[in-house]
Design an enzyme around this catalytic site. Structure first.
Site, PDB file in Angstrom:
ATOM      1  CB  SER A  88    -127.294  67.243 -39.724  1.00 43.19           C
ATOM      2  OG  SER A  88    -127.983  66.547 -38.714  1.00 43.19           O
ATOM      3  CE  LYS A  89    -127.732  66.137 -43.822  1.00 46.19           C
ATOM      4  NZ  LYS A  89    -126.546  65.655 -43.178  1.00 46.19           N
ATOM      5  NE  ARG A  90    -128.411  64.272 -36.082  1.00 44.68           N
ATOM      6  CZ  ARG A  90    -128.150  65.048 -35.042  1.00 44.68           C
ATOM      7  NH1 ARG A  90    -129.056  65.267 -34.142  1.00 44.68           N
ATOM      8  NH2 ARG A  90    -126.968  65.586 -34.895  1.00 44.68           N
TER       9      ARG A  90
END
Length: 500
Positions: free
Chosen positions: A253-255
């Site tokens: 995911s984005k993180r």
RNA sequence: GUCUCCAUCGUCUAGUGGUUAGGACACCGGGUUUUCAUCCCGGCAACGGGGUUUCGAUUACCCCUGGAGAUGCCA
């Protein structure tokens, strides 16, 4: 029966690695089997679907070179391919399930649902709808609908028994019906279907033969089978792909950094590198080959070589692939990709002047093998098109020397450059090479005479000219910059060093 | 909590009822070199644990452990 597979994203965000991995595998499979690859837009979430996301989807597919055979704007007789344009179909089908007793309307408010979910959580009970409306009589339900009450339609999941499906990768899998999500919503208050309903109806209607999707869908597999059965349809073959994880082992995911394809594009990755790398996430060909073009994959891909376990997305390996592809790239093509990046930074004009182009062409060969990302060209060549300033003068001082000694080395270099012949035009490669060699010879000679290491002699010069500890080879750099400008920068650094 | 899936070097993976368990990235050395990068050479490093079957299990089966996913009027 010929293979028909689909990629069915919902346009609610930028296309990410996980999504396009699914798209790619479907695409490869279709091509390798002479089948069709269908694009279907699952925009049944009206809250979150956006035109920007849709645009991103199309540009991403195009950039990667994924060409769909059927989809929006490419009717193959199964359209429309946008679910919001098929709204009525889902409503009709849902109504059909109500009449056949396989589904029922539910009037529970989302507030009530929240409450029971909280209670279940607090009591550490299994979480899900309590089937409150399942027992409503058809008459009562009808009356409430006529009265204008809001409602959803839920699937009547059998309380007993077991539902299984065969997965090409995992084998047979399934769960007891009592463990299936209790009576999930299939048609929402706004009249739009949920994924579960829409996906089953469309896959059936569109003649999809294989459902290839990520393993996060396994738990709802039996549910979908139940829906197929409720309609009296035969489910397609299932093939659940291993998931793509981040470094920490969690779903990517984005993180974890850049995960959207448009990010990778913006950051200077080549589509062929991304495709190659992603194709190896959960799939392999044999024990040694790892370079595959889109064409290769479209003929070599096979389901048997997909493995079950999740794969971690390794940014470093992607970088390596990118560097490899950058070096394989046709030089002229690569140049045309690099120039706009320099222009984008305002380092050269757009389109480049012939002078800028000349300098760039001369620099190309010395930076080519140094690129890992397209964007690397900017920091590498900045000094050629703009005065980078002094930089960190400390960096000009070689190991075991002090500022005045560095200045002395610089003065020596300055002198050699003052005596140097005018550099040839960048287009005359042989002459340039010769010039570089002459300079190299003279610097070595001088360094030897002065009992300096050649590195110690050149390092201050490098900083003077490029304002950086690392740079492309120095003599070409000086030659491309021009003697006058180079000398100016050298003088400036000498002054600075003398004052330290 | 419940259900489901997964398990070979740090990472991507190959592989087999008997192998020195192979490759690639990363990392660490060394060489080339003008810094960096490229390139070349070398090194490190894995079958999660316990049982069962078997002459023999990394490989088959079971359990455990660990990880992940699902459990939405999101997909």
């Amino acid at each position: 029966m010929s293979v028909r597979v689909r990629y069915a994203p919902s346009p609610t965000g930028l296309q990410h690695i996980g999504g396009i991995r699914t798209a790619l595998f479907n695409y490869f499979f279709a091509r390798a089997n002479g089948g069709s690859f269908i694009l279907r837009i699952e925009d049944t979430d009206r809250e979150r679907s956006t035109p920007e996301a849709l645009e991103d989807l199309y540009s991403t597919l195009e950039w990667l070179g994924i060409n769909y055979d059927e989809g929006p704007g490419k009717d193959g007789g199964f359209g429309p391919y946008v679910q919001s344009e098929r709204e009525q179909l889902y409503k009709d089908k849902a109504a059909e399930l109500i009449s056949s007793g396989k589904a029922y309307p539910c009037f529970c408010s989302s507030e009530r649902l929240d409450v029971i979910r909280e209670e279940q959580k607090a009591a550490k009970k299994s979480i899900g709808y309590d089937r409150y409306c399942r027992g409503l009589s058809p008459d009562e339900a009808d009356a409430r609908i006529k009265a204008g009450e809001k409602y959803v339609i839920r699937l009547k999941v059998p309380l007993e028994g077991k539902t299984v499906f065969d997965d090409i990768i995992l084998g047979q899998t399934g769960r007891k019906n009592k463990d299936i999500n209790p009576d999930p919503v299939i048609l929402k208050t706004d009249g739009f279907p949920t994924y579960h309903l829409a996906n089953v109806i469309d896959d059936h209607a569109m003649g999809i033969t294989h459902i290839m999707r990520a393993q996060e869908w396994i738990p709802s597999g039996p549910l979908h089978v139940l829906i197929y059965e409720a309609f009296g349809w035969k489910p397609p073959a299932y093939c659940h792909l291993p998931m793509v994880m981040g470094k920490d082992g969690q779903k990517l995911s984005k993180r974890h950094g850049s995960t959207s394809v448009s990010d990778f594009r913006k950051n200077g990755y080549l589509p062929e590198a991304l495709v190659n790398f992603v194709s190896l996430l959960g799939w392999s060909y044999d024990d040694s080959r790892e370079f595959f073009s889109m064409e290769d994959l479209c003929s070599l891909f096979s389901l048997e070589k997909i493995n079950k376990s999740p794969a971690v997305f390794d940014y470093k390996k992607l970088d390596w692939f990118n560097g490899q592809y950058l070096r394989m790239k046709d030089p002229e093509e690569l140049k045309e990709m690099l120039l706009p990046l320099l222009a984008g930074e305002g380092l050269i004009s757009n389109p480049p002047s012939s002078g800028e182009r000349g300098i760039f062409n001369g620099a190309f060969n010395i930076i080519r093998e140094r690129l890992k990302l397209l964007n690397d060209v900017v920091p590498m060549l900045r000094f050629l098109f703009t005065d980078p300033g002094i930089g960190n003068a400390e960096d000009a001082i070689p190991k075991k020397m002090d500022a005045s000694e560095a200045a002395k080395a610089l003065v020596l270099g300055e002198k050699l450059l003052l005596e140097a012949a005018d550099p040839p035009d960048a287009s005359d490669e042989d002459a340039c090479e010769a010039w570089d060699e002459v300079m190299d010879g003279r610097f070595r000679e001088k360094a030897e005479k002065e009992k300096l290491k050649i590195g110690a002699m050149l390092q201050p010069l490098r900083l003077a000219v490029t304002a950086s500890k690392v740079s492309p080879p120095l003599f070409p750099a000086i030659r491309l910059l021009g003697l006058d400008e180079s000398l100016k920068r050298i003088k400036r650094l000498i002054d600075t060093l003398k004052n330290m």
